[in-house]
Write a protein that holds these residues in place. Structure first.
Motif, PDB file in Angstrom:
ATOM      1  N   LEU A 169      65.225 -29.147 -20.182  1.00  0.00           N
ATOM      2  CA  LEU A 169      65.441 -29.803 -19.124  1.00  0.00           C
ATOM      3  C   LEU A 169      66.497 -30.618 -19.097  1.00  0.00           C
ATOM      4  O   LEU A 169      67.143 -30.653 -20.326  1.00  0.00           O
ATOM      5  N   VAL A 170      67.083 -30.996 -18.195  1.00  0.00           N
ATOM      6  CA  VAL A 170      68.252 -31.817 -18.031  1.00  0.00           C
ATOM      7  C   VAL A 170      67.883 -33.341 -17.547  1.00  0.00           C
ATOM      8  O   VAL A 170      67.088 -33.209 -16.544  1.00  0.00           O
ATOM      9  N   LYS A 171      68.381 -34.319 -18.259  1.00  0.00           N
ATOM     10  CA  LYS A 171      68.307 -35.828 -17.745  1.00  0.00           C
ATOM     11  C   LYS A 171      69.469 -36.269 -17.247  1.00  0.00           C
ATOM     12  O   LYS A 171      70.533 -36.168 -17.553  1.00  0.00           O
ATOM     13  N   GLN A 172      69.422 -36.669 -15.999  1.00  0.00           N
ATOM     14  CA  GLN A 172      70.635 -37.172 -15.260  1.00  0.00           C
ATOM     15  C   GLN A 172      70.354 -38.143 -14.208  1.00  0.00           C
ATOM     16  O   GLN A 172      69.189 -38.071 -13.386  1.00  0.00           O
ATOM     17  N   TYR A 173      71.093 -38.835 -13.604  1.00  0.00           N
ATOM     18  CA  TYR A 173      71.405 -39.805 -12.624  1.00  0.00           C
ATOM     19  C   TYR A 173      71.329 -39.047 -11.378  1.00  0.00           C
ATOM     20  O   TYR A 173      72.227 -38.263 -11.200  1.00  0.00           O
ATOM     21  N   ARG A 174      70.484 -39.557 -10.404  1.00  0.00           N
ATOM     22  CA  ARG A 174      70.351 -39.059  -8.952  1.00  0.00           C
ATOM     23  C   ARG A 174      70.542 -40.207  -8.301  1.00  0.00           C
ATOM     24  O   ARG A 174      69.764 -41.066  -7.968  1.00  0.00           O
ATOM     25  N   HIS A 175      71.770 -40.192  -7.320  1.00  0.00           N
ATOM     26  CA  HIS A 175      72.002 -41.304  -6.688  1.00  0.00           C
ATOM     27  C   HIS A 175      71.236 -41.541  -5.354  1.00  0.00           C
ATOM     28  O   HIS A 175      70.915 -42.892  -5.023  1.00  0.00           O
ATOM     29  N   GLY A 176      70.682 -40.454  -4.881  1.00  0.00           N
ATOM     30  CA  GLY A 176      69.824 -40.593  -3.678  1.00  0.00           C
ATOM     31  C   GLY A 176      68.606 -41.538  -3.984  1.00  0.00           C
ATOM     32  O   GLY A 176      68.003 -42.454  -3.430  1.00  0.00           O
ATOM     33  N   LEU A 177      67.932 -41.177  -5.318  1.00  0.00           N
ATOM     34  CA  LEU A 177      66.765 -42.158  -5.747  1.00  0.00           C
ATOM     35  C   LEU A 177      67.237 -43.136  -6.424  1.00  0.00           C
ATOM     36  O   LEU A 177      66.353 -44.128  -6.923  1.00  0.00           O
ATOM     37  N   LYS A 178      68.431 -43.129  -6.817  1.00  0.00           N
ATOM     38  CA  LYS A 178      69.055 -44.203  -7.901  1.00  0.00           C
ATOM     39  C   LYS A 178      68.170 -44.265  -9.042  1.00  0.00           C
ATOM     40  O   LYS A 178      67.946 -45.456  -9.534  1.00  0.00           O
ATOM     41  N   LYS A 179      67.853 -43.135  -9.551  1.00  0.00           N
ATOM     42  CA  LYS A 179      67.244 -42.960 -10.817  1.00  0.00           C
ATOM     43  C   LYS A 179      67.675 -42.024 -11.713  1.00  0.00           C
ATOM     44  O   LYS A 179      68.351 -41.033 -10.982  1.00  0.00           O
TER      45      LYS A 179
END
Length: 187
Positions: free
Chosen positions: A61-71
Motif C-alpha cells: 500500500l501507499v500512504k499519501q496525502y489526498r487534498h480533496g479529503l485533506k487527509k
C-alpha cells in the motif's frame, strides 16, 4: 451501437483542458426532446490500480496525502496510463515500480471499472500482481510524497469495515483481486 436511451450532443465546449483534467460543457438532447444544458463532463486519462502481493501475502500500500479529503490515507499503487504505455498493464507495472520500488513477472488484469459513468469519460483497469519483490528505490513525481506500507492481506480485509481503504475504486480493485485469488465467497 445506438440505444433508444442515447442523448444527442448538440454543442460541446471545453471549460478547462490540461494534462490532468478536461471539463467539458455539453448541450444535449434527450430522446424525448428535452434539452439538457449545461451538462458537465470530466475527461480524465485511463487509470490503473494494482493489488500487489508479496510471497508472504502482504499487500503493498501507499500512504499519501489526498487534498480533496485533506487527509493522509492508505491506497493501492495507482496512476494514469501515459502516452508511452502501449497497454494498461505497462502503466500498472510502471506505477507499481515508481511508487513502491516493487515489481513482479506475474500481472493479471482482474477487471475494468468506470469511476462515474454519469460524468467521467475514463475507465480504470484493475490488476493483481503476485510474488512482488522490492527491486528499486521510489521514483516519485514532484507532487508525490509516499510511504510504502506492507500489511498482511488478512489484516487489510478485516480493516475494510474500519475504513482502512477509503478510495472506492481501490476497494473494487481489491474485490476483483480477492475473487481471482479465490478468497471471496458468495452464499
Amino acid at each position: 451501437m445506438v440505444s433508444p436511451f442515447d442523448w444527442i450532443v448538440l454543442k460541446s465546449r471545453h471549460i478547462v483542458k490540461d494534462r490532468w483534467i478536461s471539463v467539458r460543457s455539453d448541450t444535449c438532447q434527450m430522446p424525448n426532446g428535452t434539452i439538457v444544458e449545461p451538462y458537465y463532463v470530466l475527461e480524465y486519462p485511463t487509470w490503473v490500480n494494482v493489488v500487489a502481493l508479496t510471497k508472504n501475502q502482504e499487500l503493498i500500500l501507499v500512504k499519501q496525502y489526498r487534498h480533496g479529503l485533506k487527509k493522509t490515507i492508505l491506497e493501492l499503487p495507482s496512476g494514469a496510463v501515459e502516452t508511452e504505455d502501449f497497454f494498461p498493464v505497462e502503466a500498472a507495472k510502471r506505477e507499481l515500480l515508481e511508487e513502491t520500488g516493487y515489481t513482479s513477472n506475474h500481472f493479471i488484469e482482474t477487471g475494468i471499472l468506470s469511476p462515474n459513468p454519469a460524468t467521467h469519460t475514463n475507465l480504470t483497469h484493475c490488476f493483481l500482481a503476485t510474488d512482488v519483490e522490492c527491486v528499486a528505490d521510489l521514483k516519485l513525481d514532484v507532487t508525490e510524497q509516499i510511504d510504502v506500507v506492507l500489511l498482511p492481506l488478512e489484516k487489510v480485509i478485516e480493516g475494510i469495515e474500519n475504513n482502512i481503504l477509503l478510495q472506492t475504486l481501490h476497494i473494487s480493485s481489491l474485490f476483483f483481486a480477492l475473487k481471482k485469488l479465490g478468497k471471496v465467497q458468495f452464499y
